[in-house]
Scaffold this motif. Structure first.
Motif, PDB file in Angstrom:
ATOM      1  N   PRO A  84      28.566  14.804  -9.447  1.00  0.00           N
ATOM      2  CA  PRO A  84      28.002  15.533  -9.200  1.00  0.00           C
ATOM      3  C   PRO A  84      26.172  15.159  -8.439  1.00  0.00           C
ATOM      4  N   THR A  85      25.497  15.388  -7.404  1.00  0.00           N
ATOM      5  CA  THR A  85      23.903  15.105  -6.936  1.00  0.00           C
ATOM      6  C   THR A  85      23.109  15.731  -7.965  1.00  0.00           C
ATOM      7  N   LYS A  86      22.269  15.084  -7.902  1.00  0.00           N
ATOM      8  CA  LYS A  86      20.757  16.621  -8.712  1.00  0.00           C
ATOM      9  C   LYS A  86      20.990  17.559  -8.815  1.00  0.00           C
ATOM     10  N   VAL A  87      21.834  18.032  -7.842  1.00  0.00           N
ATOM     11  CA  VAL A  87      20.708  19.488  -7.065  1.00  0.00           C
ATOM     12  C   VAL A  87      22.387  20.170  -7.165  1.00  0.00           C
ATOM     13  N   GLN A  88      23.612  19.081  -7.315  1.00  0.00           N
ATOM     14  CA  GLN A  88      24.951  20.108  -7.653  1.00  0.00           C
ATOM     15  C   GLN A  88      24.819  19.997  -9.421  1.00  0.00           C
ATOM     16  N   GLU A  89      23.847  19.375  -9.638  1.00  0.00           N
ATOM     17  CA  GLU A  89      23.977  19.571 -11.493  1.00  0.00           C
ATOM     18  C   GLU A  89      23.216  20.293 -11.339  1.00  0.00           C
ATOM     19  N   LYS A  90      22.423  21.797 -11.022  1.00  0.00           N
ATOM     20  CA  LYS A  90      22.176  21.892 -11.657  1.00  0.00           C
ATOM     21  C   LYS A  90      22.009  23.352 -10.671  1.00  0.00           C
ATOM     22  N   ALA A 113      15.606  18.064   0.088  1.00  0.00           N
ATOM     23  CA  ALA A 113      16.426  17.382   1.451  1.00  0.00           C
ATOM     24  C   ALA A 113      17.081  17.632   2.118  1.00  0.00           C
ATOM     25  N   THR A 114      16.863  17.369   3.054  1.00  0.00           N
ATOM     26  CA  THR A 114      18.235  17.585   3.810  1.00  0.00           C
ATOM     27  C   THR A 114      18.909  16.097   2.844  1.00  0.00           C
ATOM     28  N   GLY A 115      20.523  15.731   3.126  1.00  0.00           N
ATOM     29  CA  GLY A 115      21.191  14.730   2.557  1.00  0.00           C
ATOM     30  C   GLY A 115      21.093  15.069   0.745  1.00  0.00           C
ATOM     31  N   SER A 116      20.599  15.952   0.124  1.00  0.00           N
ATOM     32  CA  SER A 116      20.276  16.278  -1.103  1.00  0.00           C
ATOM     33  C   SER A 116      21.625  16.548  -1.659  1.00  0.00           C
ATOM     34  N   GLY A 117      23.067  16.850  -0.912  1.00  0.00           N
ATOM     35  CA  GLY A 117      24.383  17.504  -1.434  1.00  0.00           C
ATOM     36  C   GLY A 117      24.531  19.150  -1.830  1.00  0.00           C
ATOM     37  N   LYS A 118      23.712  19.849  -1.015  1.00  0.00           N
ATOM     38  CA  LYS A 118      23.053  21.150  -1.111  1.00  0.00           C
ATOM     39  C   LYS A 118      24.257  21.971  -0.885  1.00  0.00           C
ATOM     40  N   THR A 119      25.034  21.389   0.187  1.00  0.00           N
ATOM     41  CA  THR A 119      26.204  21.770   1.027  1.00  0.00           C
ATOM     42  C   THR A 119      27.333  22.636   0.030  1.00  0.00           C
ATOM     43  N   HIS A 120      27.854  21.551  -0.763  1.00  0.00           N
ATOM     44  CA  HIS A 120      28.611  21.453  -1.783  1.00  0.00           C
ATOM     45  C   HIS A 120      28.493  22.729  -3.215  1.00  0.00           C
ATOM     46  N   PHE A 166      17.847  27.834   0.059  1.00  0.00           N
ATOM     47  CA  PHE A 166      18.347  26.552   0.157  1.00  0.00           C
ATOM     48  C   PHE A 166      16.749  26.232   1.470  1.00  0.00           C
ATOM     49  N   SER A 167      15.792  25.345   1.063  1.00  0.00           N
ATOM     50  CA  SER A 167      14.720  25.449   1.900  1.00  0.00           C
ATOM     51  C   SER A 167      14.556  23.998   0.872  1.00  0.00           C
ATOM     52  N   ALA A 168      14.080  23.089   2.715  1.00  0.00           N
ATOM     53  CA  ALA A 168      13.395  21.716   2.625  1.00  0.00           C
ATOM     54  C   ALA A 168      12.280  21.967   1.479  1.00  0.00           C
ATOM     55  N   THR A 169      11.346  23.284   2.128  1.00  0.00           N
ATOM     56  CA  THR A 169       9.706  23.717   2.062  1.00  0.00           C
ATOM     57  C   THR A 169       9.939  24.839   2.098  1.00  0.00           C
TER      58      THR A 169
END
Length: 460
Positions: free
Chosen positions: A26-32, A48-55, A185-188
């Motif tokens: 898992p990426t950091k965002v998925q872990e949390k 950020a975009t590309g951080s794996g937030k969709t999954h 979910f947001s970049a800012t």
């Protein structure tokens, strides 16, 4: 340490599905995010975009859906039809890998409303992925009930705010049950967005995954001052210097996208364009052709910076600096993805350097470059701001006199007089520059006509 993807609360089918699509670490965002949402905790996620937030939200949403109950149980919103379609494709991919019998429907403005109505009535979707306007339309017309929705996800929340869709989201959210799980979910997280989210989430888990303003280390991020050169010719030179695998050029308006596309096509390049003014069918066809490698160059508006995920972008060129500086970050983020190297070049003129300073304060680092002998080479850094201003702005002798006198004590209104004089001087210089551009364009048109004339004369 336990792997988030093997959390015992996640259905075995989902765990197997994640393995099939090669989601093992898992990426950091998925872990949390995944454990928080599995625990029914509202979340506001800055990533950020590309951080794996969709999954990170699809996994808990899928986990929450009862396949035997034929009503809308989860809603995911995205601010553009491109983003909504992208999420729909990712969701279908996870569903297929997991073998889950989840009914998913995609609703977006700009597409056939009657056909979407028919699909919903026939399929009885359990998950809706929609743009805010079309979602509100169907909710207000009671096309499907929302009183049993368990999960409500707002993706790209800051873009939703920027595009003026927060009011639509507000009207839909007001109709949801009180115990619905909210996730944004947001970049800012601008203040206005934060205030809106607080209305529906009393004590959300605020998850921040690194600074979204920082450019990925895999990207070489250059700044090129075009000076008095013809900007379009500089663009053409940059696009043809190193033969990029796929180059994405960003402009601020649909008109400028059209103008640059025509210019580059006139130079013999095969160029695709993407902006909000082209039809949905044309857009999908263009994207398919880009993915198939039929185009090496794409000119796009900011819609593509946040709304499209084009694989293989090796070069991004910011032809213009956008009004909203955060879009620079999203544009640059189109390259250097998934650990691959990327290159971004921002074109500026001297008067735009104050905007670059703002970006630098946001954490964006630029390398200053210039074109020499057909390649980009480092140039002296602009760090000495005072020197740059002194060299860059050659004021008329009359205005220089005004500025020198300003240091003495003067009557009220004297500073305004200086300011007006400088503004008038800049206006005159812009007019002269525009005249030069018109003359250059006339010369180019004349050169294009000359060979034809010679052929005709030769035949005579």
């Amino acid at each position: 340490m336990n792997n988030t993807f093997t959390d015992s609360r996640i259905r075995p089918e989902l765990q197997e599905g994640l393995k099939k699509i090669h989601f093992t670490e898992p990426t950091k965002v998925q872990e949390k995010v995944i454990p928080a949402m599995l625990s029914k905790v509202n979340v506001v996620v800055q990533a950020a975009t590309g951080s794996g937030k969709t999954h990170s939200y699809l996994v808990p949403v899928f986990n929450d859906i009862d396949e035997n109950s034929n009503y809308v149980q989860a809603i995911i919103t995205a601010p553009s039809r491109e983003l909504a379609d992208q999420l729909y494709q990712v969701a279908k991919s996870l569903r297929k890998a997991s073998g889950l019998n989840i009914s998913i429907e995609h609703l977006a403005g700009g597409t056939d409303r009657e056909r979407q109505l028919e699909k919903i009535q026939n399929k009885k979707p359990q998950l809706i992925i929609a743009t805010p306007g079309r979602l509100l339309d169907f909710v207000e017309k009671k096309v499907f009930p929302v009183d049993l929705v368990k999960d409500f996800i707002i993706d790209e929340a800051d873009m939703t705010l920027d595009m003026g869709f927060l009011a639509d989201i507000d009207k839909v959210a007001a109709k949801l049950p009180k115990d619905v799980l909210f996730a944004a979910f947001s970049a800012t997280i601008p203040v206005k967005l934060s205030n809106f989210l607080r209305k529906y989430m009393a004590h959300p888990d605020e998850i921040v995954i690194d600074n979204p303003a920082i450019i990925a280390p895999t990207i070489k991020n250059d700044l090129l001052d075009v000076g008095s050169k013809d900007k379009k010719n500089v663009l053409y030179k940059l696009l043809t210097m190193g033969q990029p695998y796929l180059a994405l050029v960003f402009a601020n308006t649909k008109q400028k996208v059209d103008e640059l596309t025509h210019f580059l096509q006139d130079q013999g390049l095969k160029v695709a364009k993407i902006h909000g003014g082209i039809t949905e069918r044309e857009r999908k066809r263009t994207l398919r052709q880009v993915e198939q490698g039929q185009y090496q160059y794409v000119v796009a508006s900011d819609l593509a910076a946040r709304g499209l995920d084009i694989d293989g972008v090796s070069l991004v060129i910011n032809y213009e600096v956008p009004r909203d500086l955060e879009f620079v970050i999203h544009r640059i983020g189109r390259t250097g993805r998934n650990g691959l190297s990327g290159h971004a070049i921002t074109l500026i003129r001297e008067e735009e350097m104050n905007r670059i300073e703002e970006l630098e304060k946001m954490g964006v680092h630029f390398d200053f470059v210039e074109i020499k002998n057909g390649e980009l080479v480092p140039r002296k850094h602009y760090r000495s701001r005072d020197n740059r201003q002194a060299k860059g702005r050659k004021l008329d002798t009359k205005i220089v006199g005004y500025v020198k006198k300003e240091k003495r004590k003067r009557k009220p209104g004297y500073k305004k007089k200086i300011k007006r004089a400088i503004q008038e001087d800049n206006r005159q210089k812009r007019k002269i520059e525009q005249r030069h551009e018109i003359r250059r364009a006339k010369r180019q048109r004349k050169r294009r006509r000359e060979p034809k004339c010679k052929i005709v004369c030769g035949n005579v």
